[in-house]
Design a protein around this motif. Structure first.
Motif, mmCIF file in Angstrom:
data_model
loop_
_atom_site.group_PDB
_atom_site.id
_atom_site.type_symbol
_atom_site.label_atom_id
_atom_site.label_comp_id
_atom_site.label_asym_id
_atom_site.label_seq_id
_atom_site.Cartn_x
_atom_site.Cartn_y
_atom_site.Cartn_z
ATOM 1 N N HIS A 243 -5.784 -4.722 6.324
ATOM 2 C CA HIS A 243 -5.742 -4.419 4.895
ATOM 3 C C HIS A 243 -4.958 -3.137 4.621
ATOM 4 O O HIS A 243 -4.236 -3.059 3.612
ATOM 5 C CB HIS A 243 -7.162 -4.298 4.344
ATOM 6 C CG HIS A 243 -7.776 -5.615 3.977
ATOM 7 N ND1 HIS A 243 -7.507 -6.262 2.787
ATOM 8 C CD2 HIS A 243 -8.630 -6.423 4.658
ATOM 9 C CE1 HIS A 243 -8.170 -7.396 2.737
ATOM 10 N NE2 HIS A 243 -8.864 -7.529 3.869
ATOM 11 N N HIS B 33 -1.328 -4.049 5.021
ATOM 12 C CA HIS B 33 -0.925 -4.872 3.877
ATOM 13 C C HIS B 33 -0.739 -4.006 2.626
ATOM 14 O O HIS B 33 0.215 -4.203 1.854
ATOM 15 C CB HIS B 33 -1.983 -5.946 3.619
ATOM 16 C CG HIS B 33 -1.631 -6.885 2.505
ATOM 17 N ND1 HIS B 33 -2.024 -6.675 1.201
ATOM 18 C CD2 HIS B 33 -0.898 -8.021 2.491
ATOM 19 C CE1 HIS B 33 -1.565 -7.648 0.438
ATOM 20 N NE2 HIS B 33 -0.879 -8.473 1.187
ATOM 21 N N LEU B 34 -1.627 -3.041 2.437
ATOM 22 C CA LEU B 34 -1.527 -2.144 1.280
ATOM 23 C C LEU B 34 -0.261 -1.294 1.360
ATOM 24 O O LEU B 34 0.459 -1.131 0.360
ATOM 25 C CB LEU B 34 -2.763 -1.244 1.209
ATOM 26 C CG LEU B 34 -2.777 -0.204 0.081
ATOM 27 C CD1 LEU B 34 -2.741 -0.885 -1.276
ATOM 28 C CD2 LEU B 34 -4.013 0.695 0.204
ATOM 29 N N SER C 32 2.751 -3.430 0.630
ATOM 30 C CA SER C 32 2.801 -3.774 -0.791
ATOM 31 C C SER C 32 3.331 -2.610 -1.617
ATOM 32 O O SER C 32 4.148 -2.796 -2.524
ATOM 33 C CB SER C 32 1.405 -4.170 -1.285
ATOM 34 O OG SER C 32 0.933 -5.318 -0.609
#
Length: 247
Positions: free
Chosen positions: A27, A30-31, A34
């Motif tokens: 996560h 992924h953050l 992004s």
């Protein structure tokens, strides 16, 4: 106390902790990605605005003499959005592109050939905006089946020429043999000088490999996020590149 049961519990707790750590790590990565993607898109939007509105003078006068043949590769799913493709062609026409190769893997663009030819095959059309008037463009439409068919015919021609006669010399086939065979069949168009690729992945999406030997390729991202300023930037960069050809 059962040492086996205790060791199993111990390793089970370690496994659970590792899974939690991997989940959190995924996560976090992924953050970060992004956020980087959003920052990049903001930067591209600002850059596009500055270029298209003439604030960056470097891109106002493009030298299209080096881009005699421009290739556009579009993902087949995105090529079904004809309005987006037409808008892209309007930009290219306004910039002064004269000869264009349109490719998608499944031949979707071929089905809209009449639309493109009618819209861009006349010098009477014009486009509003700060760019020059829309000019006539010559089109070539290509799909993956064209490449396969052309190579198959060329291979058959070479086979008949060198292998049907058992007494003839059997050469080691090179790129030159294939090119000559394609020319004999009338299947050779010039290699695109620059290839702009619109799609979700960074590859040429099956564009005939023998036609991009000396071609500069630029991945432009999805078609729905196309930007005129970035097209101008890609063309400008290409015109400034010094290409060295082998013997």
């Amino acid at each position: 106390m059962d040492p086996v049961a205790e060791s199993q519990k111990f390793f089970r707790r370690i496994s659970q902790s590792s899974n939690i750590m991997l989940f959190l790590l995924w996560h976090v990565v992924h953050l970060i990605l992004s956020v980087l993607y959003i920052v990049r898109e903001i930067f591209r939007a600002i850059e596009n605005y500055l270029i298209t509105n003439g604030y960056v003078k470097t891109y106002t006068n493009l030298n299209l003499d080096r881009v005699k043949y421009l290739g556009i590769v579009i993902d087949s799913d995105e090529a079904r959005n004809t309005s987006k493709v037409v808008e892209l062609l309007e930009w290219l026409s306004a910039l002064g592109v004269k000869k264009l190769c349109l490719y998608d893997r499944e031949g979707v663009l071929k089905k809209s050939k009449a639309v493109f030819m009618e819209r861009f095959g006349s010098t009477e059309n014009s486009v509003a905006g700060p760019l020059v008037s829309k000019k006539r463009m010559d089109f070539e439409f290509v799909s993956i089946t064209d490449g396969k068919e052309a190579v198959a015919k060329a291979a058959n021609l070479l086979f008949k020429k060198y292998y049907v006669d058992g007494d003839s010399e059997k050469p080691f086939f090179t790129e030159a043999h294939l090119t000559d065979a394609l020319k004999t069949l009338g299947a050779v168009e010039p290699d695109p000088d620059l290839l702009l690729i619109y799609g979700p992945v960074r590859c040429h999406l099956g564009f005939p490999a023998w036609r991009i030997r000396y071609t500069e390729m630029v991945h432009m991202g999805p078609l729905k996020y196309k930007k005129l300023g970035l097209i101008m930037k890609a063309i400008h960069r290409f015109t400034k590149v010094k290409q060295n050809y082998g013997s």
